[in-house]
Design a protein around this motif. Structure first.
Motif, PDB file in Angstrom:
ATOM      1  N   ALA A  75       0.868  -1.219  -0.108  1.00 26.40           N
ATOM      2  CA  ALA A  75      -0.044  -0.135   0.189  1.00 26.40           C
ATOM      3  C   ALA A  75       0.875   1.516   0.044  1.00 26.40           C
ATOM      4  CB  ALA A  75      -1.003  -0.069   1.143  1.00 26.40           C
ATOM      5  N   ASN A  76       2.451   1.058   0.336  1.00 25.54           N
ATOM      6  CA  ASN A  76       2.872   2.245   0.322  1.00 25.54           C
ATOM      7  C   ASN A  76       4.062   2.370  -0.882  1.00 25.54           C
ATOM      8  OD1 ASN A  76       1.998   3.355   2.887  1.00 25.54           O
ATOM      9  ND2 ASN A  76       3.275   1.692   3.977  1.00 25.54           N
ATOM     10  N   MET A  77       3.796   1.543  -1.678  1.00 22.19           N
ATOM     11  CA  MET A  77       4.491   1.814  -3.116  1.00 22.19           C
ATOM     12  C   MET A  77       4.040   2.773  -3.900  1.00 22.19           C
ATOM     13  SD  MET A  77       5.515  -1.092  -6.040  1.00 22.19           S
ATOM     14  CE  MET A  77       6.765  -2.038  -5.222  1.00 22.19           C
ATOM     15  N   THR A  78       4.753   3.770  -4.104  1.00 21.61           N
ATOM     16  CA  THR A  78       4.255   4.924  -5.092  1.00 21.61           C
ATOM     17  C   THR A  78       4.758   4.914  -6.360  1.00 21.61           C
ATOM     18  OG1 THR A  78       6.321   6.291  -4.350  1.00 21.61           O
ATOM     19  CG2 THR A  78       4.170   6.300  -2.896  1.00 21.61           C
ATOM     20  N   GLY A  79       5.489   4.031  -6.790  1.00 18.81           N
ATOM     21  CA  GLY A  79       6.010   3.874  -8.283  1.00 18.81           C
ATOM     22  C   GLY A  79       7.033   2.830  -8.520  1.00 18.81           C
ATOM     23  N   PHE A  80       7.095   2.253  -9.732  1.00 24.71           N
ATOM     24  CA  PHE A  80       7.688   1.148 -10.165  1.00 24.71           C
ATOM     25  C   PHE A  80       8.029   1.096 -11.541  1.00 24.71           C
ATOM     26  CE2 PHE A  80       7.183  -4.136 -10.101  1.00 24.71           C
ATOM     27  CZ  PHE A  80       8.622  -4.086 -10.407  1.00 24.71           C
ATOM     28  N   THR A  81       9.330   1.210 -11.812  1.00 23.37           N
ATOM     29  CA  THR A  81      10.214   1.424 -13.058  1.00 23.37           C
ATOM     30  C   THR A  81      10.755   0.283 -13.178  1.00 23.37           C
ATOM     31  OG1 THR A  81       9.893   3.861 -12.568  1.00 23.37           O
ATOM     32  CG2 THR A  81      11.536   3.157 -14.274  1.00 23.37           C
ATOM     33  N   ALA A  82      11.121  -0.197 -14.451  1.00 22.38           N
ATOM     34  CA  ALA A  82      11.870  -1.183 -14.995  1.00 22.38           C
ATOM     35  C   ALA A  82      12.210  -0.560 -16.396  1.00 22.38           C
ATOM     36  CB  ALA A  82      11.341  -2.563 -14.752  1.00 22.38           C
ATOM     37  N   SER A  83      13.032  -0.012 -16.692  1.00 27.51           N
ATOM     38  CA  SER A  83      13.210   0.606 -17.897  1.00 27.51           C
ATOM     39  C   SER A  83      13.526  -0.176 -19.074  1.00 27.51           C
ATOM     40  CB  SER A  83      14.040   1.900 -18.154  1.00 27.51           C
ATOM     41  OG  SER A  83      15.319   1.448 -17.508  1.00 27.51           O
ATOM     42  N   SER A  84      14.554  -1.294 -18.629  1.00 25.89           N
ATOM     43  CA  SER A  84      14.983  -2.255 -19.536  1.00 25.89           C
ATOM     44  C   SER A  84      14.414  -3.343 -19.880  1.00 25.89           C
ATOM     45  CB  SER A  84      16.689  -2.695 -19.081  1.00 25.89           C
ATOM     46  OG  SER A  84      17.409  -1.291 -18.830  1.00 25.89           O
ATOM     47  N   LEU A  85      13.360  -3.855 -18.921  1.00 29.41           N
ATOM     48  CA  LEU A  85      12.503  -5.225 -18.910  1.00 29.41           C
ATOM     49  C   LEU A  85      11.652  -5.376 -20.071  1.00 29.41           C
ATOM     50  CD1 LEU A  85      11.960  -7.727 -17.431  1.00 29.41           C
ATOM     51  CD2 LEU A  85       9.967  -6.470 -16.367  1.00 29.41           C
ATOM     52  N   ASN A  86      11.882  -6.166 -21.012  1.00 28.55           N
ATOM     53  CA  ASN A  86      11.320  -6.492 -22.231  1.00 28.55           C
ATOM     54  C   ASN A  86      10.328  -7.659 -22.187  1.00 28.55           C
ATOM     55  OD1 ASN A  86      12.921  -8.779 -23.599  1.00 28.55           O
ATOM     56  ND2 ASN A  86      14.382  -7.255 -23.503  1.00 28.55           N
ATOM     57  N   SER A  87      10.528  -8.587 -21.092  1.00 30.70           N
ATOM     58  CA  SER A  87       9.659  -9.842 -21.484  1.00 30.70           C
ATOM     59  C   SER A  87       9.576 -10.274 -19.800  1.00 30.70           C
ATOM     60  CB  SER A  87      10.049 -10.728 -22.407  1.00 30.70           C
ATOM     61  OG  SER A  87      11.391 -11.452 -21.758  1.00 30.70           O
ATOM     62  N   ILE A  88       8.248 -10.761 -19.608  1.00 34.14           N
ATOM     63  CA  ILE A  88       7.829 -11.493 -18.436  1.00 34.14           C
ATOM     64  C   ILE A  88       7.206 -12.691 -18.883  1.00 34.14           C
ATOM     65  CG2 ILE A  88       6.684 -11.506 -16.258  1.00 34.14           C
ATOM     66  CD1 ILE A  88       6.703  -8.431 -16.486  1.00 34.14           C
ATOM     67  N   GLY A  89       7.916 -13.817 -18.608  1.00 32.27           N
ATOM     68  CA  GLY A  89       7.609 -15.260 -18.974  1.00 32.27           C
ATOM     69  C   GLY A  89       5.933 -15.579 -18.601  1.00 32.27           C
ATOM     70  N   ASP A  90       5.661 -15.320 -17.321  1.00 35.56           N
ATOM     71  CA  ASP A  90       4.592 -15.914 -16.820  1.00 35.56           C
ATOM     72  C   ASP A  90       3.563 -14.345 -16.418  1.00 35.56           C
ATOM     73  OD1 ASP A  90       2.417 -17.260 -15.646  1.00 35.56           O
ATOM     74  OD2 ASP A  90       3.651 -18.394 -14.006  1.00 35.56           O
ATOM     75  N   SER A  91       2.936 -14.474 -15.367  1.00 35.12           N
ATOM     76  CA  SER A  91       2.134 -13.303 -15.171  1.00 35.12           C
ATOM     77  C   SER A  91       2.806 -11.931 -14.613  1.00 35.12           C
ATOM     78  CB  SER A  91       1.028 -13.712 -14.010  1.00 35.12           C
ATOM     79  OG  SER A  91       1.821 -14.263 -12.884  1.00 35.12           O
ATOM     80  N   PHE A  92       2.015 -10.908 -14.816  1.00 41.28           N
ATOM     81  CA  PHE A  92       2.674  -9.582 -14.369  1.00 41.28           C
ATOM     82  C   PHE A  92       1.544  -8.896 -13.472  1.00 41.28           C
ATOM     83  CE2 PHE A  92       3.941  -4.777 -15.686  1.00 41.28           C
ATOM     84  CZ  PHE A  92       4.197  -4.616 -14.307  1.00 41.28           C
ATOM     85  N   LYS A  93       1.623  -9.343 -12.166  1.00 43.01           N
ATOM     86  CA  LYS A  93       0.457  -9.345 -11.373  1.00 43.01           C
ATOM     87  C   LYS A  93       0.560  -8.171 -10.256  1.00 43.01           C
ATOM     88  CE  LYS A  93      -2.642 -12.036  -8.376  1.00 43.01           C
ATOM     89  NZ  LYS A  93      -3.180 -13.384  -7.828  1.00 43.01           N
ATOM     90  N   LEU A  94      -0.134  -7.123 -10.420  1.00 44.28           N
ATOM     91  CA  LEU A  94       0.022  -6.214  -9.155  1.00 44.28           C
ATOM     92  C   LEU A  94      -1.360  -5.818  -8.545  1.00 44.28           C
ATOM     93  CD1 LEU A  94       1.965  -3.413 -11.200  1.00 44.28           C
ATOM     94  CD2 LEU A  94       3.106  -4.971  -9.666  1.00 44.28           C
ATOM     95  N   SER A  95      -1.462  -6.070  -7.156  1.00 46.40           N
ATOM     96  CA  SER A  95      -2.626  -6.003  -6.660  1.00 46.40           C
ATOM     97  C   SER A  95      -2.519  -5.264  -5.189  1.00 46.40           C
ATOM     98  CB  SER A  95      -3.175  -7.414  -6.148  1.00 46.40           C
ATOM     99  OG  SER A  95      -4.514  -7.355  -5.382  1.00 46.40           O
ATOM    100  N   GLY A  96      -3.653  -4.241  -4.952  1.00 50.04           N
ATOM    101  CA  GLY A  96      -3.590  -3.628  -3.719  1.00 50.04           C
ATOM    102  C   GLY A  96      -2.414  -2.750  -3.495  1.00 50.04           C
ATOM    103  N   LEU A  97      -1.798  -1.963  -4.626  1.00 51.30           N
ATOM    104  CA  LEU A  97      -1.017  -0.931  -4.375  1.00 51.30           C
ATOM    105  C   LEU A  97      -1.753   0.277  -4.682  1.00 51.30           C
ATOM    106  CD1 LEU A  97       0.657  -3.435  -5.361  1.00 51.30           C
ATOM    107  CD2 LEU A  97       1.997  -2.097  -6.707  1.00 51.30           C
ATOM    108  N   THR A  98      -2.294   0.620  -3.265  1.00 47.14           N
ATOM    109  CA  THR A  98      -3.371   1.994  -3.383  1.00 47.14           C
ATOM    110  C   THR A  98      -2.803   3.207  -3.512  1.00 47.14           C
ATOM    111  OG1 THR A  98      -3.152   1.733  -1.072  1.00 47.14           O
ATOM    112  CG2 THR A  98      -4.948   0.306  -1.945  1.00 47.14           C
TER     113      THR A  98
END
Length: 396
Positions: A75-98
């Motif tokens: 709940a206290n994460m304000t930003g998420f950056t991954a400028s070089s990431l081009n692929s995620i093999g499975d799920s990209f799951k974000l929940s409850g980051l209010t």
């Protein structure tokens, strides 16, 4: 002597490899943990961000994650950056980051699946390159105003619900969907455009102001519209679908499907009080039931050759039942129970519910062939997808 020096080097290499994951879950609790992977182009395994993470997170250097990337309840994460990431093999799951306001993945273009839920402060996606490959997309209860950055060619499921500020959805590159496309509970003025979608499985829309499907030709499953705000709907190239439903679209005045030929299931039009004329000039086959009720004054099904289920047409308007009576005679075209009533004060659907907003119907119809969402025996007549679709709507 060689072995004396080679063994420490080999051991160091093994540690470096282990630092980039070995198929197990990689846990990140703070920025220092993330910085420890800056020299890894590939992280092998799942990456899990701690629910206690605080502030902004930067995942630098990493280009691929073979498993999933997830964060739940931070709940206290304000930003998420991954400028070089081009692929995620499975799920990209974000929940409850209010409190998350920034999601910046400028190189990301391939994901196993996207699952975003309860991100109320996130207004936009900074996906500069655009995600072109994803097995499925689910976006629920976010602050997003558009889905810019999701540029899919093909998708499995596409579920977008309860995003109260979502104004536009324009996925121009999408040509095929292999599972349910569902929009419900978003902003009432939401405009949806699938400019190049040619084929799909199931599509349901609720509470939207515009739906554009100019290229759609075939659906294997249901096409359903409930409680929408648009005044007209056109599918100029649609020739075949399973269950087809227009229910309680209060502003809908015109339905145009000029080349629709086959409905592999039930076909319902009910409680669309501004629809004055029903005309499907090329419709030949309905494998389930036809169930039209409302306030329309004209009804034309001039090419109809087969209705395997019941036929129910009731209207407050002065429609002509004689063409349909001929189709029902001797069960020549209409194989099931036949009902057609014009100038009826209280038109009803074939399950006895009100067919217009000004009519009152009984929900306890007991006549032969009456449909019920919980009556399994009625599924062949109306179509299994219609029953499933109705249950989905109640669940939302």
């Amino acid at each position: 002597m060689f072995i004396k020096y080679a063994l420490p080097v080999l051991a160091a290499a093994q540690v470096a490899f282990a630092d980039c994951g070995s198929g197990n879950t990689i846990k990140i609790e703070n920025q220092s943990d993330a910085d420890g992977y800056a020299n890894c182009k590939t992280l092998k395994g799942d990456v899990q961000i701690s629910g206690t993470y605080n502030g902004d997170l930067q995942l630098s250097g990493v280009q691929q994650i073979t498993g999933s990337l997830s964060c739940d309840g931070a709940a206290n994460m304000t930003g998420f950056t991954a400028s070089s990431l081009n692929s995620i093999g499975d799920s990209f799951k974000l929940s409850g980051l209010t409190t998350l306001t920034t999601l910046s993945f400028g190189s990301l273009n391939k994901v196993g699946m996207i699952e975003f839920a309860a991100l109320p402060q996130l207004q936009s996606l900074d996906f500069t390159k655009g995600i072109t490959q994803a097995g499925s997309v689910s976006i629920t209860n976010t602050g997003l105003t558009s889905l810019n950055g999701i540029s899919l060619d093909t998708v499995g499921g596409f579920d977008v619900t309860e995003n109260r500020f979502l104004k536009t959805v324009n996925v121009n590159n999408l040509k095929n969907a292999t599972s349910l496309i569902n929009f419900a509970g978003n902003m009432d003025s939401l405009e949806i455009e699938f400019a190049n979608l040619g084929t799909g499985q199931n599509m349901t829309f609720r509470n939207v102001s515009s739906v554009s499907l100019p290229s759609l030709e075939k659906l294997k499953g249901q096409l359903g519209f409930w409680g929408n705000k648009f005044t007209s709907f056109s599918a100029p190239n649609l020739t075949e679908t399973s269950d087809l439903i227009f229910n309680d679209n209060s502003k809908l005045a015109n339905i145009s499907m000029p080349v629709l030929k086959t409905v592999n299931g039930g076909f319902q039009i009910a409680r669309n009080d501004k629809v004055g004329s029903i005309d499907f000039p090329k419709l030949e086959t309905v494998t389930g039931a036809i169930d039209f009720s409302g306030e329309f004054n004209e009804a034309h099904l001039d090419s109809l050759k087969l209705v395997r289920g019941d036929f129910n047409m009731q209207s407050t308007g002065n429609i002509s039942c004689s063409p349909f009576q001929k189709m029902a005679s001797g069960h020549d075209v209409i194989k099931g129970k036949y009902v057609c009533e014009e100038a009826k004060k209280n038109p009803t659907t074939r399950d006895g519910k009100s067919g217009s907003s000004t009519s009152t119907g009984s929900a306890s119809a007991t006549s032969t062939g009456a449909a019920s969402a919980m009556d399994i025996s009625s599924m062949p007549a109306m179509g299994l997808a219609a029953v499933f679709g109705a249950l989905v709507q109640y669940a939302l």
